[in-house]
Scaffold this active site. Structure first.
Site, short mmCIF file in Angstrom:
data_model
loop_
_atom_site.label_atom_id
_atom_site.label_comp_id
_atom_site.label_asym_id
_atom_site.label_seq_id
_atom_site.Cartn_x
_atom_site.Cartn_y
_atom_site.Cartn_z
N ARG A 36 2.20 -2.14 -8.16
CA ARG A 36 3.06 -2.42 -7.00
C ARG A 36 4.07 -3.59 -7.42
O ARG A 36 5.05 -3.55 -6.87
CB ARG A 36 2.22 -2.66 -5.63
CG ARG A 36 1.35 -1.67 -5.19
CD ARG A 36 0.52 -2.02 -3.84
NE ARG A 36 -0.23 -1.08 -3.60
CZ ARG A 36 0.03 -0.20 -2.20
NH1 ARG A 36 1.26 -0.42 -1.59
NH2 ARG A 36 -0.78 0.85 -1.76
N GLY A 372 0.74 6.76 3.90
CA GLY A 372 1.01 7.13 5.28
C GLY A 372 2.42 7.43 5.34
O GLY A 372 2.78 8.34 6.20
#
Length: 392
Positions: A36, A372
């Site tokens: 990330r 999501g």
């Protein structure tokens, strides 16, 4: 198209950069996976090289609106020091006079990492006063946190309403890659769907019925469709309330000439356990067994469809991926996608984990950083963190 950082002048400006540095940490506070952070470096380097004063904001973990040093972003700030020749500072809070003073004292090319924004409950509540306090730290807002773009939080939405704004390179890449495969695919377009419940992905399925030529359905959600067709599924997971919906989807697929491929054989067990013995079953599943993975014949069926595809969307594991005895279907499809020559987009935690487990993700057209968010974008839904950004 949303405005990107290349369309705004950042020289000498304080830039509030919302990123997703929700990295995994071990018990000693060490980062165990730098992904990330590494995917964010192009945006950070661009801002630094173009004279911006960069104020980095992120969340980490679920501190539930309270200060919890277990979720401090200090390890991230230290990691960034190793990536840059320039100066990286750390603020022990994310709002307040002391933080504002640090942000105001930054020189062009310097970075200030704020403490975890979710230490305040006002963050997830999109509190307007809290957003205003964050906005005082900057002149420009840039959202590059695709993983939280589906959240209407203060740092992903509220601040963007208060400042001139743009998206960073990672956000732009995510939006363009997923949107291009859904809205302008090279056909045939094959969707691969897994995961536990049909109810979690009704919007996605309905959207893909309008976009895909073929849908391959595995994971726990497959058994709701199989039961709707009259197949005996034993103790397998089923979404009883969605049986009628499953029948409607199967009928709509016929009407739209979309091919739906469901499992024909399975790896079953008599208990939901990582140590359970895998039992091969074809057709109806005995009442004392539950299916936890797709079988060899199903894998072969799925592979045939993938071979004929030119574009692919994959969201969700095809079995209980966390159980070694029942991850064979997911792993097999992941290996095949690494050899796929067309455009393949992979989204969802376990799907991405499977790709990483078997090979170099760079071989795939796009592996999403947001579970999501990628699910909602694939489903054609608006993402608040994107919708709020000004168009070009």
């Amino acid at each position: 198209m949303k405005r990107t950082i290349k369309e705004i002048d950042v020289n000498g400006k304080r830039v509030f950069l919302r990123v997703d540095f929700n990295v995994p940490l071990d018990d000693h506070g060490n980062i165990t996976d730098m992904t990330r952070i590494l995917v964010e470096l192009p945006t950070i380097r661009y801002l630094v090289q173009n004279g911006a004063k960069v104020v980095i904001c992120s969340h980490l973990g679920r501190p539930n609106g309270e200060v919890n040093k277990k979720y401090s972003l200090l390890p991230v700030a230290k990691a960034l020091v190793n990536e840059f020749l320039g100066k990286v500072y750390f603020a022990q809070d994310c709002i307040g006079e002391e933080v504002e003073a640090k942000a105001n004292s930054l020189n062009p090319g310097e970075i200030l990492v704020l403490e975890n924004v979710r230490f305040y409950k006002e963050e997830e509540g999109n509190d307007s006063a809290f957003a205003q306090k964050l906005a005082r730290l900057a002149d420009i807002y840039v959202n590059d946190a695709f993983g939280t773009a589906h959240r209407k939080h203060a740092s992903t939405y509220g601040v963007a309403k208060l400042l001139p704004n743009a998206v960073g390179f990672l956000m732009g890449k995510e939006i363009n890659a997923i949107s291009s495969v859904i809205n302008d695919p090279e056909r045939p377009l094959v969707g691969i769907l897994g995961g536990a419940k049909v109810g979690d992905k009704i919007v996605l399925i309905n959207h893909l019925l309008e976009k895909c030529d073929t849908l391959l359905i595995g994971g726990g959600m497959a058994f709701t469709f199989l039961k709707a067709q009259g197949v005996q599924i034993g103790k397998s997971l089923v979404d009883e309330e969605k049986l009628d919906m499953a029948k409607q989807i199967l009928q709509q697929a016929k009407e739209k000439n979309v091919k739906i491929v469901l499992p024909v054989d399975y790896l079953c067990a008599d208990e939901f356990s990582p140590t359970a013995k895998a039992v091969k079953v074809k057709g109806d599943i005995p009442t004392d067994l539950q299916a936890l993975d797709i079988g060899k014949k199903t894998i072969k069926l799925f592979k045939e469809e993938i071979k004929n595809a030119n574009s692919i969307l994959w969201n969700g594991p095809l079995g209980v991926f966390e159980f070694k005895n029942f991850n064979k279907g997911t792993i097999a499809i992941a290996k095949m996608l690494l050899k796929f020559k067309g455009k393949a987009v992979v989204g969802g935690g376990d799907s991405v984990a499977a790709i990483k487990k078997v090979g170099n993700t760079d071989k795939i057209y796009h592996v999403s950083t947001g579970g999501g968010a990628s699910l909602k974008l694939m489903a054609g839904e608006e993402l608040p963190g994107v919708e709020v950004i000004q168009n070009m």
